[in-house]
Structure formats: C-alpha cells, structure tokens
Design a protein around this motif. Structure first.
Motif, PDB file in Angstrom:
ATOM      1  N   ILE A 387    -108.337  40.292  30.749  1.00  0.00           N
ATOM      2  CA  ILE A 387    -109.134  39.470  32.026  1.00  0.00           C
ATOM      3  C   ILE A 387    -108.811  38.198  31.332  1.00  0.00           C
ATOM      4  O   ILE A 387    -108.591  37.766  30.563  1.00  0.00           O
ATOM      5  CB  ILE A 387    -110.799  40.368  31.320  1.00  0.00           C
ATOM      6  N   THR A 388    -109.185  37.476  33.226  1.00  0.00           N
ATOM      7  CA  THR A 388    -109.611  35.662  32.736  1.00  0.00           C
ATOM      8  C   THR A 388    -111.364  35.347  33.113  1.00  0.00           C
ATOM      9  O   THR A 388    -111.372  35.986  33.442  1.00  0.00           O
ATOM     10  CB  THR A 388    -108.514  34.979  33.653  1.00  0.00           C
ATOM     11  N   GLY A 389    -111.167  34.667  32.169  1.00  0.00           N
ATOM     12  CA  GLY A 389    -112.641  33.880  32.683  1.00  0.00           C
ATOM     13  C   GLY A 389    -113.445  33.416  30.820  1.00  0.00           C
ATOM     14  O   GLY A 389    -112.767  33.683  30.160  1.00  0.00           O
ATOM     15  N   PRO A 390    -114.028  32.919  31.451  1.00  0.00           N
ATOM     16  CA  PRO A 390    -114.881  32.009  29.900  1.00  0.00           C
ATOM     17  C   PRO A 390    -115.170  33.425  29.324  1.00  0.00           C
ATOM     18  O   PRO A 390    -115.870  34.444  29.398  1.00  0.00           O
ATOM     19  CB  PRO A 390    -116.284  31.385  30.151  1.00  0.00           C
ATOM     20  N   ILE A 391    -115.781  33.185  27.901  1.00  0.00           N
ATOM     21  CA  ILE A 391    -116.672  33.763  26.840  1.00  0.00           C
ATOM     22  C   ILE A 391    -117.972  33.883  26.773  1.00  0.00           C
ATOM     23  O   ILE A 391    -118.398  32.481  26.935  1.00  0.00           O
ATOM     24  CB  ILE A 391    -115.557  34.675  25.502  1.00  0.00           C
ATOM     25  N   SER A 393    -121.546  33.945  24.707  1.00  0.00           N
ATOM     26  CA  SER A 393    -122.049  34.555  23.409  1.00  0.00           C
ATOM     27  C   SER A 393    -123.067  33.463  22.452  1.00  0.00           C
ATOM     28  O   SER A 393    -123.404  32.359  22.377  1.00  0.00           O
ATOM     29  CB  SER A 393    -120.944  34.781  21.997  1.00  0.00           C
ATOM     30  N   LEU A 394    -124.150  33.542  21.961  1.00  0.00           N
ATOM     31  CA  LEU A 394    -125.201  32.895  21.679  1.00  0.00           C
ATOM     32  C   LEU A 394    -124.648  32.758  19.970  1.00  0.00           C
ATOM     33  O   LEU A 394    -126.034  31.964  19.849  1.00  0.00           O
ATOM     34  CB  LEU A 394    -126.071  33.883  21.893  1.00  0.00           C
ATOM     35  N   ALA A 395    -123.927  33.466  19.296  1.00  0.00           N
ATOM     36  CA  ALA A 395    -123.143  32.699  18.232  1.00  0.00           C
ATOM     37  C   ALA A 395    -121.948  31.958  18.531  1.00  0.00           C
ATOM     38  O   ALA A 395    -120.511  32.501  18.037  1.00  0.00           O
ATOM     39  CB  ALA A 395    -122.510  33.477  17.446  1.00  0.00           C
ATOM     40  N   PRO A 396    -121.920  30.798  18.870  1.00  0.00           N
ATOM     41  CA  PRO A 396    -120.151  30.179  19.870  1.00  0.00           C
ATOM     42  C   PRO A 396    -119.699  30.479  19.091  1.00  0.00           C
ATOM     43  O   PRO A 396    -118.330  29.466  18.972  1.00  0.00           O
ATOM     44  CB  PRO A 396    -120.624  28.853  20.707  1.00  0.00           C
ATOM     45  N   GLU A 397    -120.144  29.362  17.413  1.00  0.00           N
ATOM     46  CA  GLU A 397    -118.959  29.275  16.147  1.00  0.00           C
ATOM     47  C   GLU A 397    -118.346  30.839  15.720  1.00  0.00           C
ATOM     48  O   GLU A 397    -117.407  30.539  15.658  1.00  0.00           O
ATOM     49  CB  GLU A 397    -119.501  28.857  14.783  1.00  0.00           C
ATOM     50  N   ARG A 398    -118.562  31.386  16.533  1.00  0.00           N
ATOM     51  CA  ARG A 398    -117.811  33.047  15.913  1.00  0.00           C
ATOM     52  C   ARG A 398    -116.219  33.390  17.786  1.00  0.00           C
ATOM     53  O   ARG A 398    -116.118  34.653  16.974  1.00  0.00           O
ATOM     54  CB  ARG A 398    -118.558  34.251  16.068  1.00  0.00           C
ATOM     55  N   VAL A 399    -116.453  32.662  18.138  1.00  0.00           N
ATOM     56  CA  VAL A 399    -115.581  32.777  19.500  1.00  0.00           C
ATOM     57  C   VAL A 399    -114.832  31.728  19.801  1.00  0.00           C
ATOM     58  O   VAL A 399    -113.928  32.019  20.629  1.00  0.00           O
ATOM     59  CB  VAL A 399    -116.583  33.428  21.065  1.00  0.00           C
ATOM     60  N   VAL A 400    -114.893  30.073  19.307  1.00  0.00           N
ATOM     61  CA  VAL A 400    -114.864  29.858  19.320  1.00  0.00           C
ATOM     62  C   VAL A 400    -113.075  28.935  19.767  1.00  0.00           C
ATOM     63  O   VAL A 400    -112.123  29.190  19.858  1.00  0.00           O
ATOM     64  CB  VAL A 400    -115.094  28.083  19.441  1.00  0.00           C
ATOM     65  N   ASP A 401    -112.562  30.153  18.436  1.00  0.00           N
ATOM     66  CA  ASP A 401    -111.179  30.121  17.998  1.00  0.00           C
ATOM     67  C   ASP A 401    -110.420  31.620  18.512  1.00  0.00           C
ATOM     68  O   ASP A 401    -109.800  31.480  18.132  1.00  0.00           O
ATOM     69  CB  ASP A 401    -111.281  30.383  16.179  1.00  0.00           C
ATOM     70  N   SER A 402    -110.889  31.837  19.475  1.00  0.00           N
ATOM     71  CA  SER A 402    -110.376  32.776  20.419  1.00  0.00           C
ATOM     72  C   SER A 402    -109.156  32.866  21.023  1.00  0.00           C
ATOM     73  O   SER A 402    -108.662  33.723  21.808  1.00  0.00           O
ATOM     74  CB  SER A 402    -111.642  33.698  20.779  1.00  0.00           C
ATOM     75  N   GLY A 403    -108.980  31.818  21.844  1.00  0.00           N
ATOM     76  CA  GLY A 403    -108.381  31.096  22.762  1.00  0.00           C
ATOM     77  C   GLY A 403    -108.648  31.114  24.059  1.00  0.00           C
ATOM     78  O   GLY A 403    -108.514  31.231  24.691  1.00  0.00           O
ATOM     79  N   PRO A 405    -111.921  30.244  27.039  1.00  0.00           N
ATOM     80  CA  PRO A 405    -112.734  28.927  27.351  1.00  0.00           C
ATOM     81  C   PRO A 405    -114.505  29.551  26.368  1.00  0.00           C
ATOM     82  O   PRO A 405    -114.627  30.564  27.211  1.00  0.00           O
ATOM     83  CB  PRO A 405    -112.816  28.958  28.347  1.00  0.00           C
ATOM     84  N   LEU A 406    -115.238  28.675  26.832  1.00  0.00           N
ATOM     85  CA  LEU A 406    -116.408  29.043  26.275  1.00  0.00           C
ATOM     86  C   LEU A 406    -117.598  29.056  27.130  1.00  0.00           C
ATOM     87  O   LEU A 406    -117.332  27.434  28.005  1.00  0.00           O
ATOM     88  CB  LEU A 406    -117.237  28.284  24.891  1.00  0.00           C
ATOM     89  N   ASP A 407    -117.786  29.503  27.755  1.00  0.00           N
ATOM     90  CA  ASP A 407    -118.946  29.254  29.081  1.00  0.00           C
ATOM     91  C   ASP A 407    -119.355  28.295  28.794  1.00  0.00           C
ATOM     92  O   ASP A 407    -121.118  28.565  27.707  1.00  0.00           O
ATOM     93  CB  ASP A 407    -119.776  30.424  29.228  1.00  0.00           C
ATOM     94  N   PRO A 408    -119.907  26.853  29.149  1.00  0.00           N
ATOM     95  CA  PRO A 408    -121.104  25.636  28.645  1.00  0.00           C
ATOM     96  C   PRO A 408    -122.018  26.037  28.530  1.00  0.00           C
ATOM     97  O   PRO A 408    -122.359  25.657  28.516  1.00  0.00           O
ATOM     98  CB  PRO A 408    -119.740  24.706  29.908  1.00  0.00           C
ATOM     99  N   ARG A 409    -122.222  26.804  29.643  1.00  0.00           N
ATOM    100  CA  ARG A 409    -123.779  27.302  29.874  1.00  0.00           C
ATOM    101  C   ARG A 409    -124.410  27.785  28.177  1.00  0.00           C
ATOM    102  O   ARG A 409    -125.871  28.206  27.271  1.00  0.00           O
ATOM    103  CB  ARG A 409    -124.301  28.106  30.650  1.00  0.00           C
TER     104      ARG A 409
END
Length: 497
Positions: A387-391, A393-403, A405-409
């Motif tokens: 799967i491709t695309g952004p991720i 979460s309401l806790a972005p600190e827990r996903v920024v190191d996933s490799g 892209p974080l959904d900027p919204r």
C-alpha cells in the motif's frame, strides 16, 4: 589536612547531560509532543502555516529540519536528545553567568542545581516539545546582555543579545514578553546604555524575529491563527465543551501557578527576591534591575495562558535563578535552615519526575524506544501489504518514524481535530486541517494508506467515545483491515488492496 578535590565543570556538565538523557529515555510519552515532532518531520516537504498547521512561532521546526533527514527512522528519539542538550546548555550558561557577574562558584553551583531540579526544567529538558530550545536561546541572550551591561558595552554584544532573545520568541511566543521587558528596560536606560547600544539591541531582536515575520508574510491567515487565535480561543472552547470552565478561572489558576512554583526552588527564590527588594537590602545595579523586570515579565507570561501548565513557567526560570544566584553569597544563606529549605525545595522539584519514571525503571522499559520500534513495525506492515500513501493518526509522534509520509492535515495531533466552531470549512481547507465534523469527507477525498488509533480513546463529555472513534468508524466503513500494534498500545488499520 587533605585538600578538597575540585571536579572540572565539563565533567559535571557531562554527568548532568547523562542524567537528563536517562530521564528522557524513561519518561512516558507526553500528550503535546506529537505536534512538535510532526512539524519537524513535515519540514521534509513543506513549511509551517503554508503547508501544514503549526500552533507556535516557527523557529524550532526550521532549525531542527535537518534532523528529519539525518535521523530518519529515529526522529522522535533525536528530538528528545536535542532538547536535553539545549536544556543542559542553559544550565551551564546559568552557572557561568553567575560566576562572571561576581558570584562565587558555590553560589553559581547552587543556582544551577536549583534550576535543574525544578519540575518545569526537568519536564522541558526531557520531552520533544518546544521548551528547551527557547530556554537555551533566552539564557544565552540574557548572558550576553549582562556582559554588555558590565564590561563590554559594545553595540555588537547588544546586537547578538537581541538576536538570541528575538530568536527565543521565534521559537515560543511566550518569550516575547520577557524580550519586550528587556526592550523597555533598554529604552528607559537609554542615556546610560547609549543610543547606539539600544538601536543594536532592537536590530538584533528584529533579526531574531525574522523567521516568524517571513512565514507570516507567506501565509498570514494561517500564521495568525496558529500563533495567536488558537491559544486565545481553542483551550477555552475545549474546557467549556468538557464542562470544566473552572480550569480557566482565577482561583484554580492561582493555585496551579503556586503549585508549579513550589515544585522546585522557584517559589523560594521569588520570596527571597521579593523580601530583598522590599527591604532594599541589595545594592542597586543595572544587572539586578534588568533581572527584576524580566522576572516580572516571566511571571506575567506564566499567568496569562489558561489553563496554566508547568511548561508555562520555563520563560521565568533563567532570570529568576540568575538573580537568586547573585544573592547566595549573603552570609544568611549558608545557615543550616536556609540550606535545609533549599534541599527540601529541590527534592520537591524532582519528585514528580521520579514518580513518573519509577515504573519504567522497575521494568527496564523505555517508552520512547517502544514507540520507535512500533513505528518501524507500522512501516513494515504497510509496505508488506503493498500500500502507498500517507498515514493518519491523532498521535503523530507514534508514526513519524515509520518511513511513511504523515498526512499534513493531522500535523497538530488532537489539538485542531477536537475544535468545533473555530474555523469555517473553507478555513479548514486553507489551513490544512480536519476536525471531527469534516473527517469523513476529508478522508474520503484523500484516503490514507493506514490509520493508527489508540492514544485518543479516552472518553470525555466533549467526545463520549474518544476522539479516535470517528477515525475508527470511517476505517471500518471503508473496509480497512485492523491489526494490533506490536507494542499492544493501539490498532493499525490498513487500506484494502
């Protein structure tokens, strides 16, 4: 008679840094860290306000932006470590400044200890928020300005001091009040300082504020909302929605301020300084007059935001403990009662931090490492599913190191998501955000690769099923596949292939 062994200051600094890094590794994840970690991560592809929402002045993500690439996969951990280094540097500068102004090494050491054992300092030093960088910049600016008031008296020193003080306000808006107090002090004393020195100080302050001014010019409405409007309106709205208006009222705010001052030596230092000023027991000097005005501004800065939290005291600490350090050579302070009071305050300042990290010490558990490894697992799961695309979460600190892209919204974590009536739909689109009312349409237009929930599941009057509930409902309605995170602290929803 044996000669006392003097430990080199560098060794003491390294010991302090090691202790703070240990606390940072063991401290539980703070609710506020996500928006600051996310802002640095999103600097890979955009700018604050123009491309994603940011709820503070912008210098921290601008300065720390290189870490987003240099420490990819370990950004959250790196940001905690860099904040720890900034805070330790501020303590070292405090020690050196007290010595340079004429205080003894003993007094300088006690002042530095009073700073580092304050709960506000320990919190700022060991989380990935935006408190430690402006603390260091403000402390450095104050130290340079005190040098300029003393022996230097050169416009260059005033300009560099203004640059650092302005930069501190560009990293956190609450440092604007102490900076303004310094500017007013310079104007009142323009004859003593000289017009060129005051102009140099002002020019440096403007230069330090340029990052904020430039990004404001690029996206004025979004910057105004993030820096000014949000802090004035959103916390009050959230407390009203949760039937907790007492949190912003004066009686409880006063009690909370006193509580945070008493978690460390700040309250004792304020009382001692107040008594000295009323009795006029200390000789007047430009340095003490400057510090007194900055302390007053720091107190106002701590009092104004509602509800009051411990981090709001941090701008007060540099001037407060500098002034306190200059009093400690008075013969009354070496007395047993004064020493006992100081030690008691220091223990009180470290108590909450000790309580928070004790369970993690007992089970040899590092929350920051656990979150980082969980983020790596999220990235592996999404890539394995093709799967491709952004991720999201309401806790972005827990996903920024996933490799991924974080959904900027979702750059601001829960803080914009939980607002109700602050922004129109057009403003939400312009400011790159979604809230509970716009989440369904927003995600349908741009479906994410994955959604991570679990950190915002606590019920409240404003959100009886938790803030995560709308994300979970949308994911289930669109057949996202659920999987428990390896840490057990949340759920990963994968978009159907």
């Amino acid at each position: 008679m044996t000669k006392a062994v003097r430990i080199p200051p560098l060794y003491i600094f390294l010991l302090l840094l090691a202790i703070l890094l240990g606390i940072a590794a063991l401290r539980p994840i703070d609710h506020d860290e996500g928006q600051y970690v996310a802002a640095v991560a999103l600097m890979r592809s955009g700018l604050p306000y123009r491309d994603f929402a940011y709820l503070q002045t912008p210098l921290q993500p601008l300065l720390f932006a290189p870490l987003a690439r240099l420490c990819e996969g370990w950004l959250f951990l790196a940001l905690r470590a860099v904040n720890t280094l900034c805070a330790a540097g501020a303590a070292a500068l405090l020690y050196q400044t007290v010595c340079r102004v004429g205080g003894s090494r003993r007094s300088a050491g006690i002042a530095a200890m009073a700073l580092v054992t304050s709960h506000a300092f320990l919190f700022a030093a060991t989380v990935a928020r935006n408190d430690a960088l402006p603390l260091f910049l403000h402390m450095a600016g104050l130290a340079l300005l005190i040098d300029a008031l003393g022996n230097a008296r050169r416009p260059l020193f005033f300009m560099l001091a203004g640059l650092l003080l302005g930069a501190a306000a560009s990293a956190k808006i609450s440092y604007g009040l102490p900076a303004a107090a310094i500017g007013l002090f310079a104007l009142v004393n323009i004859r003593r300082l000289g017009p060129m020195s005051v102009l140099a100080l002002a020019a440096g302050g403007i230069a330090g504020g340029l990052p904020t001014l430039i990004l404001w010019a690029i996206a004025p409405d979004a910057a105004w909302f993030g820096i000014i409007d949000y802090s004035l309106k959103a916390p009050l709205e959230w407390q009203m929605l949760n039937q907790r208006t007492y949190m912003v009222e004066t009686p409880l705010s006063a009690l909370r301020l006193l509580r945070f001052l008493a978690q460390g030596s700040a309250l004792l230092a304020l009382v001692a300084i107040g008594v000295a000023v009323l009795r006029r027991s200390a000789k007047f000097s430009m340095t003490t007059a400057l510090l007194d005005s900055v302390i007053l501004a720091g107190l106002i800065a701590a009092w104004l935001p509602r509800p009051i939290y411990v981090q709001y005291l941090v701008p007060l600490l540099p001037a407060l403990f500098l002034r306190f350090g200059l009093m400690l050579d008075d013969p009354r302070w070496p007395r047993p009662a004064a020493i006992a009071a100081l030690m008691l305050c220091m223990v009180a300042g470290t108590a909450e931090t000790a309580i928070r990290i004790a369970p993690n010490i007992a089970r040899a558990h590092s929350p920051i490492l656990s979150v980082t490894h969980s983020a790596h697992a999220i990235g592996q799961s999404v890539r394995a599913a093709g799967i491709t695309g952004p991720i999201v979460s309401l806790a972005p600190e827990r996903v920024v190191d996933s490799g991924l892209p974080l959904d900027p919204r979702f750059a601001a974590g829960p803080f914009l998501f939980r607002t109700r009536n602050l922004l129109t739909p057009a403003q939400q689109t312009a400011f790159h955000m979604l809230n509970g009312a716009s989440i369904a349409n927003g995600l349908t237009r741009q479906p994410p690769a994955a959604i991570v929930t679990g950190q915002e599941s606590a019920p409240s009057p404003a959100s009886p099923k938790g803030l995560d509930s709308s994300l979970i409902a949308w994911a289930r309605a669109h057949d996202y596949r659920a999987a428990t995170l390896p840490s057990g602290e949340g759920t990963l929803y994968l978009r159907p292939e």
